[in-house]
Design an enzyme around this catalytic site. Structure first.
Site, short mmCIF file in Angstrom:
data_model
loop_
_atom_site.label_atom_id
_atom_site.label_comp_id
_atom_site.label_asym_id
_atom_site.label_seq_id
_atom_site.Cartn_x
_atom_site.Cartn_y
_atom_site.Cartn_z
N HIS A 1 -9.43 -0.42 3.15
CA HIS A 1 -9.15 -1.14 4.39
C HIS A 1 -10.13 -2.30 4.58
CE1 HIS A 1 -7.45 -1.94 8.20
NE2 HIS A 1 -7.23 -0.70 8.60
N ASP B 1 10.69 -0.60 -4.41
CA ASP B 1 11.50 -0.06 -5.51
C ASP B 1 10.77 -0.29 -6.83
OD1 ASP B 1 13.38 0.64 -7.40
OD2 ASP B 1 14.93 -0.74 -6.67
#
Length: 442
Positions: free
Chosen positions: A171, A385
């Site tokens: 982060h 995907d």
């Protein structure tokens, strides 16, 4: 069933763990990545996502399950290596709280077998807890990781042939928008849509939220703490959301309230009621992506923690009514997002500086209960995907702290999915709230 076996060490077996490095060295001119004031404020925590894909078709060159897993892992490792050329800070190591040493140490990659069917995890009564099985143990939202890698990935194969791909990205380098950029590029390379990243990500570093004005932070001030919180998953279907939005619009006078405005107001109200309103006031803080609000605007492919916050406070009984909350949120959004300089008057930075001056934890006040909302809708996580179609589920594990709402599109935009983190003693009352139950999927 695996319901009773989640804690069993025999359920998960690690086949391999390796380091994935970029195929070419990072240029010396990019060796040190400077972290911004907001980056420095955030702890050494990781943003974790997991993607669950149904049974992967066997390929001709793979005549058994072991070979198939090896083949899948090889594809992911090769494409990850290529992706790290453009995302080089994630292949580095923190030098200190203000600098990433882009030394190409690489990302950690694990290959895992899980001895149950994927459905046993996704259909588990406590799915949010069960889904964490596809992450390295104790890693999600960890404040530190002893190996020091800033990117940790794992592919897990279930007995049914389904796979899960989990990834944890530092982060300190970037926010949720940064993560979706990385995932889109990694998955695109994996399935052959782009062998090279044609539009390179832009690492903004400390070029926007510089430390010159307020000075560098020697140590981070915001860390994760999951000791008090549990997560539940709530699904708001499109039809009910549309009716809810129309009702709130009529009662509040707010034109076309968004699904995140009405749902965050609902969750905030229900959470206050569940906590029995033990404090005099309650505050709802929305994290805000300000890429398009800066002048000049930043592209979506800008990588960093490019954030601000907006908040609304409930102090009286009528203040926690949903029309009032939505009206106040819309007013605050206009005042913060569209009238203030998002660098010089950044609400997040001003809150951080004020908390440092007063020597207190950010947003912490013994007379005020604070709730947070992070909106990941419109980031197409359900479109990630890797070559096996769209995921059946995208998961965020419990954390990084209590009183937090994560929003995502539900199954490619059909409604909204909320991941809610609350204190355990408050969650049981929260999830029985009739006003909440009325809006959920049947």
């Amino acid at each position: 069933m695996a319901f009773a076996l989640l804690s069993s060490p025999s359920l998960v077996s690690i086949c391999d763990k390796t380091s994935i490095k970029p195929p070419s060295p990072t240029p010396p001119t990019l060796r040190y990545h400077k972290l911004s004031f907001i980056d420095q404020f955030i702890g050494h925590i990781y943003i974790p996502f997991a993607f669950f894909y149904p049974k992967v078709q066997q390929r001709e060159e793979s005549n058994n399950s072991h070979n198939e897993l090896s083949h899948i892992a090889h594809l992911l490792q090769t494409s990850l290596s290529q992706t790290l050329v453009s995302y080089y800070p994630y292949a580095g190591k923190l030098r200190d709280n203000s600098t990433v040493d882009c030394n190409d140490m690489g990302a950690e990659f694990s290959i895992v077998r899980i001895k149950c069917h994927m459905s046993e995890i996704l259909d588990h009564p406590d799915a949010s807890h069960a889904e964490s099985i596809v992450f390295p143990k104790d890693l999600p939202w960890a404040n530190n990781y002893e190996a020091g890698n800033l990117l940790i990935a794992q592919v897990s194969k279930f007995d049914c042939g389904g796979i899960a791909i989990s990834v944890c990205l530092s982060h300190k380098i970037g926010d949720g928008c940064s993560v979706i950029n990385f995932l889109n590029d990694w998955s695109g390379i994996t399935c052959g849509h782009n062998t090279n990243i044609t539009l390179a990500p832009r690492f903004v570093g400390d070029s926007i939220f510089s430390t010159q004005k307020y000075g560098p932070l020697i140590a981070p001030l915001m860390e994760s703490n999951v000791s008090e919180c549990v997560q539940k998953r709530f699904i708001f279907p499109t039809a009910k959301l549309d009716a809810f939005r129309a009702k709130v619009a009529a009662e509040s006078g707010v034109e076309n309230p968004t699904r995140t405005e009405v749902v965050s107001a609902l969750l905030f109200k229900c959470a206050i009621k569940a906590a029995s309103n033990t404090t005099t006031t309650s505050k709802l803080v929305h994290f805000l992506n300000v890429r398009t609000m800066l002048k000049p605007r930043l592209p979506r492919r800008a990588i960093g923690n490019i954030l601000s916050v907006l908040s609304t406070t409930a102090t009286k009984e009528q203040d926690i009514e949903i029309p009032t909350l939505v009206r106040n949120l819309r007013k605050e959004l206009f005042e913060v997002a569209y009238t203030k300089d998002q660098v010089e008057q950044n609400e997040f930075i001003l809150e951080v500086v004020e908390s440092i001056k007063k020597g207190k934890i950010l947003f912490e006040d013994e007379n005020c209960s604070v709730y947070f909302c992070s909106n990941l809708c419109k980031y197409p996580y359900y479109n990630v995907d890797f070559g096996w179609g769209k995921p059946e589920r995208v998961s965020i594990p419990n954390g990084p702290f209590k009183n937090l709402f994560f929003f995502m599109d539900y199954q490619n935009g059909r409604g909204l999915e909320a991941r809610v983190m609350l204190k355990k003693q408050h969650m049981s009352e929260f999830e029985r709230d009739e006003e909440l139950l009325h809006q959920l999927i049947d």
